[in-house]
Motif scaffolding. Structure first.
Motif, mmCIF file in Angstrom:
data_model
loop_
_atom_site.group_PDB
_atom_site.id
_atom_site.type_symbol
_atom_site.label_atom_id
_atom_site.label_comp_id
_atom_site.label_asym_id
_atom_site.label_seq_id
_atom_site.Cartn_x
_atom_site.Cartn_y
_atom_site.Cartn_z
ATOM 1 N N GLN A 106 0.840 -1.202 0.000
ATOM 2 C CA GLN A 106 0.000 0.000 0.000
ATOM 3 C C GLN A 106 0.877 1.256 0.000
ATOM 4 O O GLN A 106 0.645 2.193 -0.749
ATOM 5 C CB GLN A 106 -0.889 -0.016 1.244
ATOM 6 N N HIS A 107 1.920 1.235 0.827
ATOM 7 C CA HIS A 107 2.819 2.385 0.911
ATOM 8 C C HIS A 107 3.488 2.658 -0.445
ATOM 9 O O HIS A 107 3.536 3.786 -0.916
ATOM 10 C CB HIS A 107 3.859 2.132 2.014
ATOM 11 N N LEU A 108 3.964 1.586 -1.084
ATOM 12 C CA LEU A 108 4.595 1.706 -2.406
ATOM 13 C C LEU A 108 3.598 2.286 -3.422
ATOM 14 O O LEU A 108 3.930 3.177 -4.203
ATOM 15 C CB LEU A 108 5.079 0.322 -2.840
ATOM 16 N N PHE A 110 0.988 4.189 -2.801
ATOM 17 C CA PHE A 110 0.726 5.595 -2.482
ATOM 18 C C PHE A 110 1.832 6.516 -3.029
ATOM 19 O O PHE A 110 1.609 7.697 -3.205
ATOM 20 C CB PHE A 110 0.583 5.791 -0.960
ATOM 21 N N HIS A 111 3.009 5.963 -3.272
ATOM 22 C CA HIS A 111 4.086 6.769 -3.852
ATOM 23 C C HIS A 111 3.980 6.846 -5.373
ATOM 24 O O HIS A 111 4.479 7.780 -5.975
ATOM 25 C CB HIS A 111 5.449 6.156 -3.490
ATOM 26 N N HIS A 112 3.361 5.844 -5.993
ATOM 27 C CA HIS A 112 3.375 5.746 -7.454
ATOM 28 C C HIS A 112 2.118 6.263 -8.140
ATOM 29 O O HIS A 112 2.148 6.545 -9.330
ATOM 30 C CB HIS A 112 3.639 4.295 -7.886
ATOM 31 N N LEU A 119 -2.230 12.509 -1.008
ATOM 32 C CA LEU A 119 -2.624 12.255 0.383
ATOM 33 C C LEU A 119 -1.399 11.930 1.240
ATOM 34 O O LEU A 119 -1.271 12.392 2.370
ATOM 35 C CB LEU A 119 -3.608 11.076 0.463
ATOM 36 N N HIS A 120 -0.489 11.124 0.664
ATOM 37 C CA HIS A 120 0.631 10.609 1.454
ATOM 38 C C HIS A 120 1.748 11.638 1.645
ATOM 39 O O HIS A 120 2.490 11.574 2.625
ATOM 40 C CB HIS A 120 1.178 9.346 0.783
ATOM 41 N N ARG A 121 1.875 12.583 0.735
ATOM 42 C CA ARG A 121 3.031 13.505 0.785
ATOM 43 C C ARG A 121 3.035 14.366 2.053
ATOM 44 O O ARG A 121 4.075 14.915 2.410
ATOM 45 C CB ARG A 121 3.084 14.381 -0.469
ATOM 46 N N HIS A 123 2.904 13.290 4.969
ATOM 47 C CA HIS A 123 3.845 12.596 5.865
ATOM 48 C C HIS A 123 5.284 12.996 5.515
ATOM 49 O O HIS A 123 6.125 13.157 6.399
ATOM 50 C CB HIS A 123 3.654 11.088 5.725
ATOM 51 N N HIS A 124 5.540 13.182 4.231
ATOM 52 C CA HIS A 124 6.902 13.488 3.764
ATOM 53 C C HIS A 124 7.257 14.962 3.846
ATOM 54 O O HIS A 124 8.417 15.319 3.671
ATOM 55 C CB HIS A 124 7.070 13.015 2.312
ATOM 56 N N SER A 125 6.261 15.825 4.050
ATOM 57 C CA SER A 125 6.561 17.261 4.034
ATOM 58 C C SER A 125 7.110 17.752 5.380
ATOM 59 O O SER A 125 7.457 18.918 5.512
ATOM 60 C CB SER A 125 5.319 18.064 3.625
ATOM 61 N N VAL A 203 16.169 7.434 5.271
ATOM 62 C CA VAL A 203 16.463 7.489 3.826
ATOM 63 C C VAL A 203 15.169 7.762 3.042
ATOM 64 O O VAL A 203 15.159 8.521 2.076
ATOM 65 C CB VAL A 203 17.098 6.154 3.349
ATOM 66 N N HIS A 204 14.075 7.181 3.506
ATOM 67 C CA HIS A 204 12.772 7.341 2.849
ATOM 68 C C HIS A 204 12.251 8.779 2.954
ATOM 69 O O HIS A 204 11.400 9.201 2.181
ATOM 70 C CB HIS A 204 11.784 6.359 3.494
ATOM 71 N N HIS A 205 12.757 9.543 3.913
ATOM 72 C CA HIS A 205 12.325 10.942 4.088
ATOM 73 C C HIS A 205 13.266 11.929 3.405
ATOM 74 O O HIS A 205 13.102 13.133 3.555
ATOM 75 C CB HIS A 205 12.179 11.272 5.575
#
Ligand SMILES: [Zn+2]
Ligand SMILES: [Zn+2]
Length: 285
Positions: A106-108, A110-112, A119-121, A123-125, A203-205
């Motif tokens: 699911q996580h993968l 949400f990135h693609h 929605l997921h970004r 978390h990354h911001s 690394v993911h962030h």
């Protein structure tokens, strides 16, 4: 097993508060990286998000994934119930593995997929990553995740106790690997065989898109290694790497209302994979 379920709320709450206290203290005593922003600036928004997420989940899915598992058990519905004489311990372990793989996949995804990345970004911001980042997910992503999880639980016939153990475990490992804590390299290396460590998830962030699109695991590190999405270290080093996203760095972009509006704010829906702005100035020069 039933005793465990009757203490569900206390188990969740005590694990959350206990680990929060542990990692906050650890971050204070042995931080890995210098903070870019003050704690207060980010913690107000991140705390607001967890309160909104908890209320939204409780309102929309009052019985949540445990309810789905209890229904599946009652109806004997799901793939695991087709296996005759499946021992309880094996049923629980298999369900935890299936759920962990589903979350990774699911996580993968949400990135693609561009609209899911919107929605997921959020978390990354976050421009710093610490234990509070572990709970920073947009309410719409939380609701969608719950729906997917409930579908997986019913499809496979995951037992309620496995769902509870998985959720408590995932919450704990996610808090651990978002923490801004220093671990001896040797310890990190050994732990990485069994659990996603803070150095691995950091690394993911990274704001380098090829690093953002690696290390999708929150709990077990095996899926990334198996599907070749594993990346050992950031190319700029843990102290020098930049966290967050290029287009959401200003303080105003990280206030609570701005975070809630973030999926609807940018001009184009781009996935992390195609996002050409998700690179830093070093890439451009
Ligand atoms: Zn992600
Ligand atoms: Zn994360």
């Amino acid at each position: 097993m039933e005793t465990l379920l009757s203490y569900e709320v206390w188990l969740r709450l005590s694990a959350f508060l206990g680990l929060l206290a542990l990692f906050l203290s650890w971050e204070g005593l042995a931080p890995k990286r210098k903070r870019e922003r003050t704690r207060r600036e980010r913690w107000v928004s991140n705390s607001g998000i967890i309160i909104i997420d908890s209320i939204a989940l409780r309102l929309v899915f009052p019985t949540a994934a445990i309810g789905a598992a209890l229904w599946a058990a009652e109806a004997q519905f799901g793939l695991f119930y087709l296996i005759p004489n499946l021992p309880v311990w094996l049923h629980v372990i298999a369900a935890i593995l299936v759920l962990d793989f589903a979350i990774w996949l699911q996580h993968l995804t949400f990135h693609h997929v561009p609209w899911l990345w919107r929605l997921h970004r959020m978390h990354h911001s976050d421009v710093d990553v610490d234990v509070t980042t572990a709970v920073r997910f947009h309410p719409l992503e939380m609701l969608l995740s719950m729906l997917i999880k409930m579908a997986v639980v019913v499809l496979f016939g995951a037992p309620a106790v496995a769902v509870l153990l998985f959720e408590v475990l995932l919450n704990g490992t996610s808090m651990f690997n978002h923490s801004n804590i220093r671990l001896p390299q040797k310890v990190d290396k050994v732990l990485r065989w069994f659990v996603v460590t803070p150095d691995m998830h950091r690394v993911h962030h990274s704001w380098h898109k090829e690093e953002t699109n690696s290390n999708f695991g929150f709990n077990l590190p095996w899926w990334d290694k198996l599907f070749n999405t594993y990346r050992g270290d950031p190319k700029d080093g843990h102290a020098g790497m930049v966290l967050g996203l290029h287009e959401f760095r200003e303080s105003t972009r990280n206030r609570l209302h701005a975070l809630l509006l973030q999926p609807f704010t940018s001009a184009n829906a781009r996935s992390a994979v195609t996002d050409k702005n998700n690179t830093n100035s070093k890439d451009k020069s």
